[in-house]
Design a protein around this motif. Sequence first.
Motif, PDB file in Angstrom:
ATOM      1  N   LEU A 207       0.825  -1.205   0.000  1.00 52.96           N
ATOM      2  CA  LEU A 207       0.000   0.000   0.000  1.00 52.96           C
ATOM      3  C   LEU A 207       0.862   1.260   0.000  1.00 52.96           C
ATOM      4  CD1 LEU A 207      -2.745   1.381   0.144  1.00 52.96           C
ATOM      5  CD2 LEU A 207      -2.692   1.045   2.628  1.00 52.96           C
ATOM      6  N   ARG A 208       1.909   1.268   0.830  1.00 54.33           N
ATOM      7  CA  ARG A 208       2.819   2.414   0.891  1.00 54.33           C
ATOM      8  C   ARG A 208       3.459   2.660  -0.486  1.00 54.33           C
ATOM      9  NH1 ARG A 208       5.369   3.879   5.703  1.00 54.33           N
ATOM     10  NH2 ARG A 208       5.140   1.715   6.361  1.00 54.33           N
ATOM     11  N   ALA A 209       3.899   1.601  -1.139  1.00 56.97           N
ATOM     12  CA  ALA A 209       4.518   1.724  -2.460  1.00 56.97           C
ATOM     13  C   ALA A 209       3.515   2.226  -3.493  1.00 56.97           C
ATOM     14  CB  ALA A 209       5.103   0.384  -2.884  1.00 56.97           C
ATOM     15  N   ALA A 210       2.293   1.724  -3.439  1.00 53.81           N
ATOM     16  CA  ALA A 210       1.262   2.161  -4.389  1.00 53.81           C
ATOM     17  C   ALA A 210       0.958   3.647  -4.209  1.00 53.81           C
ATOM     18  CB  ALA A 210      -0.004   1.328  -4.201  1.00 53.81           C
ATOM     19  N   LEU A 211       0.822   4.094  -2.967  1.00 51.61           N
ATOM     20  CA  LEU A 211       0.573   5.519  -2.722  1.00 51.61           C
ATOM     21  C   LEU A 211       1.748   6.361  -3.190  1.00 51.61           C
ATOM     22  CD1 LEU A 211      -1.098   5.396   0.806  1.00 51.61           C
ATOM     23  CD2 LEU A 211      -2.166   6.168  -1.321  1.00 51.61           C
ATOM     24  N   ALA A 212       2.953   5.930  -2.881  1.00 49.51           N
ATOM     25  CA  ALA A 212       4.151   6.696  -3.258  1.00 49.51           C
ATOM     26  C   ALA A 212       4.310   6.788  -4.768  1.00 49.51           C
ATOM     27  CB  ALA A 212       5.389   6.058  -2.636  1.00 49.51           C
ATOM     28  N   SER A 213       3.888   5.772  -5.498  1.00 51.64           N
ATOM     29  CA  SER A 213       4.048   5.798  -6.954  1.00 51.64           C
ATOM     30  C   SER A 213       2.997   6.669  -7.637  1.00 51.64           C
ATOM     31  CB  SER A 213       3.997   4.379  -7.522  1.00 51.64           C
ATOM     32  OG  SER A 213       2.682   3.850  -7.438  1.00 51.64           O
ATOM     33  N   HIS A 214       1.889   6.948  -6.950  1.00 52.25           N
ATOM     34  CA  HIS A 214       0.806   7.744  -7.549  1.00 52.25           C
ATOM     35  C   HIS A 214       0.698   9.148  -6.983  1.00 52.25           C
ATOM     36  CE1 HIS A 214      -0.275   4.306  -9.742  1.00 52.25           C
ATOM     37  NE2 HIS A 214      -1.122   3.755  -8.914  1.00 52.25           N
ATOM     38  N   ILE A 215       1.234   9.349  -5.799  1.00 50.97           N
ATOM     39  CA  ILE A 215       1.090  10.645  -5.135  1.00 50.97           C
ATOM     40  C   ILE A 215       2.459  11.083  -4.638  1.00 50.97           C
ATOM     41  CG2 ILE A 215      -0.022  11.920  -3.271  1.00 50.97           C
ATOM     42  CD1 ILE A 215      -2.192   9.696  -3.290  1.00 50.97           C
ATOM     43  N   ALA A 216       2.998  12.116  -5.264  1.00 56.60           N
ATOM     44  CA  ALA A 216       4.293  12.638  -4.835  1.00 56.60           C
ATOM     45  C   ALA A 216       4.114  13.442  -3.546  1.00 56.60           C
ATOM     46  CB  ALA A 216       4.874  13.533  -5.924  1.00 56.60           C
ATOM     47  N   PRO A 217       5.115  13.414  -2.663  1.00 55.19           N
ATOM     48  CA  PRO A 217       5.039  14.260  -1.466  1.00 55.19           C
ATOM     49  C   PRO A 217       4.879  15.721  -1.881  1.00 55.19           C
ATOM     50  CG  PRO A 217       6.853  12.713  -1.292  1.00 55.19           C
ATOM     51  CD  PRO A 217       6.333  12.620  -2.703  1.00 55.19           C
ATOM     52  N   VAL A 218       4.115  16.465  -1.114  1.00 56.64           N
ATOM     53  CA  VAL A 218       3.848  17.863  -1.442  1.00 56.64           C
ATOM     54  C   VAL A 218       3.913  18.695  -0.163  1.00 56.64           C
ATOM     55  CG1 VAL A 218       1.342  17.536  -1.236  1.00 56.64           C
ATOM     56  CG2 VAL A 218       2.228  19.406  -2.593  1.00 56.64           C
TER      57      VAL A 218
END
Length: 79
Positions: free
Chosen positions: A58-69
Motif C-alpha cells: 500500500l505504501r509503495a502504491a501511494l508513493a508511486s501515484h502521489i508525490a510528497p507535497v
Amino acid sequence: MRLFVALEIPEAWRQIAHTITEVLAQSTLVPMRAVDPALMHITLRFLGEVADEHVEELRAALASHIAPVNVPLSLGAPM
C-alpha cells in the motif's frame, strides 16, 4: 494495522494543541485525555484495518501515484 493518509503539522502547532487539550481536560466535566503531540496530524483519509503483509504494498502504491507535497498551513481566527 489501522492506517490513514495524513498531513504532518508543524511542531509549534502540536505543542499549542497539546496545551489546549490539557487545559480543557482539567476544566471540563467531559472526560478527555491529552494526545501525545508526536501523534498529532491532520487526517485526510482513514483507510481502516490493513493486514500487516499489505502495508508495504500500500505504501509503495501511494508513493508511486502521489508525490510528497508541501502544503502551506496557517492558524487564524475564524471569519
